[in-house]
Design a protein around this motif. Structure first.
Motif, mmCIF file in Angstrom:
data_model
loop_
_atom_site.group_PDB
_atom_site.id
_atom_site.type_symbol
_atom_site.label_atom_id
_atom_site.label_comp_id
_atom_site.label_asym_id
_atom_site.label_seq_id
_atom_site.Cartn_x
_atom_site.Cartn_y
_atom_site.Cartn_z
ATOM 1 N N THR A 77 -55.990 88.048 -17.660
ATOM 2 C CA THR A 77 -55.816 88.305 -19.096
ATOM 3 C C THR A 77 -54.395 88.766 -19.387
ATOM 4 O OG1 THR A 77 -58.139 88.935 -19.303
ATOM 5 C CG2 THR A 77 -56.669 89.649 -21.060
ATOM 6 N N GLU A 104 -51.691 87.057 -21.623
ATOM 7 C CA GLU A 104 -51.089 87.821 -22.714
ATOM 8 C C GLU A 104 -49.570 87.764 -22.633
ATOM 9 O OE1 GLU A 104 -51.952 92.054 -24.907
ATOM 10 O OE2 GLU A 104 -52.082 91.993 -22.732
ATOM 11 N N TYR A 129 -53.297 89.566 -34.038
ATOM 12 C CA TYR A 129 -53.194 90.014 -32.651
ATOM 13 C C TYR A 129 -53.598 91.481 -32.509
ATOM 14 C CZ TYR A 129 -51.678 90.076 -27.842
ATOM 15 O OH TYR A 129 -51.681 90.159 -26.484
ATOM 16 N N SER A 169 -56.325 92.757 -29.827
ATOM 17 C CA SER A 169 -56.069 93.723 -28.752
ATOM 18 C C SER A 169 -57.106 94.845 -28.745
ATOM 19 C CB SER A 169 -54.649 94.303 -28.876
ATOM 20 O OG SER A 169 -54.505 95.048 -30.064
ATOM 21 N N LEU A 220 -58.009 84.459 -23.855
ATOM 22 C CA LEU A 220 -56.550 84.505 -23.766
ATOM 23 C C LEU A 220 -55.975 83.280 -23.061
ATOM 24 C CD1 LEU A 220 -55.296 88.142 -23.180
ATOM 25 C CD2 LEU A 220 -54.229 86.412 -24.597
ATOM 26 N N SER A 226 -53.320 81.055 -24.854
ATOM 27 C CA SER A 226 -51.982 80.784 -24.328
ATOM 28 C C SER A 226 -51.716 79.286 -24.227
ATOM 29 C CB SER A 226 -51.805 81.455 -22.961
ATOM 30 O OG SER A 226 -52.749 80.963 -22.038
ATOM 31 N N CYS A 246 -52.839 83.286 -32.308
ATOM 32 C CA CYS A 246 -53.425 84.635 -32.440
ATOM 33 C C CYS A 246 -54.690 84.606 -33.285
ATOM 34 C CB CYS A 246 -52.403 85.585 -33.048
ATOM 35 S SG CYS A 246 -51.005 85.967 -31.973
#
Length: 468
Positions: A187, A191, A308, A312, A331, A335, A362
């Motif tokens: 992750t 990130e 985002y 989080s 994630l 990505s 996001c």
């Protein structure tokens, strides 16, 4: 650095919180020591790998910029100090001593800025800035060791005289930590890609100047994440502890309050950054007026940071209740999606395309992880506070449109927007009696400021509840 320090600190925080919840202090301490051994090994191994293998490949084969070799190698020196910091910050997080994390971050940032600035001024350029970063991390690492030795025994007492922990037990504990941390590490890598994939893609399509404009705007856009990261840091051990003792109503309350209070601050900050992108860059980079070219990227990225921020916080909740694979999968998807979007948008839209690709990525990550939070905790989504925060931010945004977007008007404009947002919250009747009580309790920790905060809260209370 992410490989070495990204996965185990959340594992430390989770298990320390759980062991403390049942007063098993010996295992809480042993968790820290076992994790520290793993992390120091990883830090040294991956630091060497960065210096002698990764940096030469990146500089010469991928970027085709030999001048980048030494700066990338210096980055490798940060890793051993970073992992020590990560281990002890995980311990501080596990016992809810967030001020200790703050102290180490203050030392890290203060000395990083001081030494980086000094080295740049004497002519060492990028290399000097990076050496300043190394010094900042190293001093912060030493401070974390000192805090742990001197102050942490109050919260994790010294080992019981009859406590024995064999090598076999230590290996089993290490396996448990690594098993939890592997998806968290993946992750963290994903990130890291979310943070940097735009810059990587831009290096293929755009000039270094354009990449520099984006890189100047990106950290400013992420300023609202200070709020969400603070909430996420607290919510992980809190949710772990509530889940461990099966206190589901408390867990559900944590979920709703973490979203509510983070959005209360994050949304207006993101809206303000988007609207004041040009004067913000003019003020912060007054010596480099050409950096205003990054304003479009800053405005778009600021909106993406709202999504985002929610992501989080959601990730910490899901990890805290023992499901680290869910944010890992999301994630990875995010990505890859962000990378593809940037690859498609950057050639035609430049840095604005990179910012747009990141923002869409996001949003696509936020939606599923929020769904899983409410599914796993069985908490009820509170739509009304979100609507009220959005309306208040919209009122503030409309007001901000009429403020001149010049450097001279930046700070007066920010103050005026804060006042308008505050009264807009009152107008939409956002505050409840529970909110005021919570905010009053929080403000009591800020010394002389608490007097002013109490007067403001009394004013809100009189207006909100005058007819009740």
């Amino acid at each position: 650095q992410t490989l070495a320090a990204g996965g185990l600190p959340p594992a430390i925080a989770k298990y320390v919180a759980e062991y403390n919840a049942v007063n098993d202090y010996d295992m809480a301490r042993q968790t820290i020591y076992t994790a520290l051994k793993i992390m120091v090994f990883l830090g040294l191994f991956l630091g060497v790998l960065m210096i002698f293998v990764v940096a030469p490949w990146l500089a010469n084969s991928y970027l085709h910029k030999p001048l980048a070799l030494v700066p990338l190698q210096i980055v490798g020196l940060i890793t051993p100090f970073s992992v020590i910091l990560g281990a002890f910050r995980g311990a501080f997080q596990g016992v809810y001593k967030m001020e200790y994390i703050l102290y180490t971050r203050a030392i890290e940032q203060l000395f990083m800025i001081l030494f980086a600035t000094a080295f740049v001024l004497i002519g060492l350029s990028t290399v000097g800035a990076l050496w300043g970063t190394v010094i900042g991390y190293s001093l912060a690492a030493f401070s974390s060791v000192y805090i742990f030795k001197v102050y942490m025994p109050k919260y994790i007492p010294k080992a019981s005289p009859d406590f024995v922990f064999t090598t076999k037990q230590q290996l089993r504990l290490a396996g448990t930590l690594v098993k939890f941390s592997i998806p968290v590490i993946i992750t963290a890598i994903a990130e890291m890609l979310i943070y940097n994939i735009c810059t990587i893609v831009m290096g293929k399509f755009l000039t270094l100047d354009a990449v520099g404009f984006f890189a100047a705007a990106d950290p400013i856009a992420r300023l609202p994440l200070m709020i969400s990261i603070s909430v996420a840091t607290t919510i992980l051990p809190a949710s772990s502890e509530a889940f461990k003792v099966k206190d589901i109503p408390t867990l559900q309350r944590y979920v709703n309050e973490s979203y509510k209070y983070s959005l209360l601050f994050v949304v207006p900050m993101c809206v303000g950054l988007a609207l004041f992108a040009v004067p913000t860059l003019r003020v912060l980079y007054f010596a480099k007026p050409e950096y205003v070219a990054g304003a479009s990227a800053l405005a778009i990225l600021a909106i993406g940071m709202t999504f985002y921020s929610i992501f989080s916080i959601s990730t910490s909740i899901v990890q805290g209740i023992g499901n680290p694979r869910i944010p890992m999968y999301i994630l990875i998807f995010g990505s890859v999606t962000t990378g593809l979007l940037c690859w498609l948008l950057v050639p035609s839209m430049g840095i604005a395309g990179g910012a747009l690709g990141t923002t869409i990525g996001c949003l696509l990550m936020m939606i599923p992880v929020v769904y899983f939070v409410f599914k796993l905790t069985k908490a009820k989504f509170q739509l009304l506070p979100v609507i009220k925060i959005t309306l208040a931010s919209l009122i503030m945004g409309i007001f901000a449109l009429f403020i001149p977007k010049t450097a001279l008007w930046l700070f007066p404009g920010i103050i005026a927007c804060m006042i308008v947002y505050f009264f807009a919250l009152i107008l939409v009747k956002f505050f409840t009696k529970e909110d005021i009580a919570s905010l009053r309790q929080l403000s009591s920790k800020f010394g002389p400021v608490s007097t002013i905060a109490n007067k403001i809260l009394n004013f809100v209370e009189r207006i909100e509840f005058r007819n009740k």
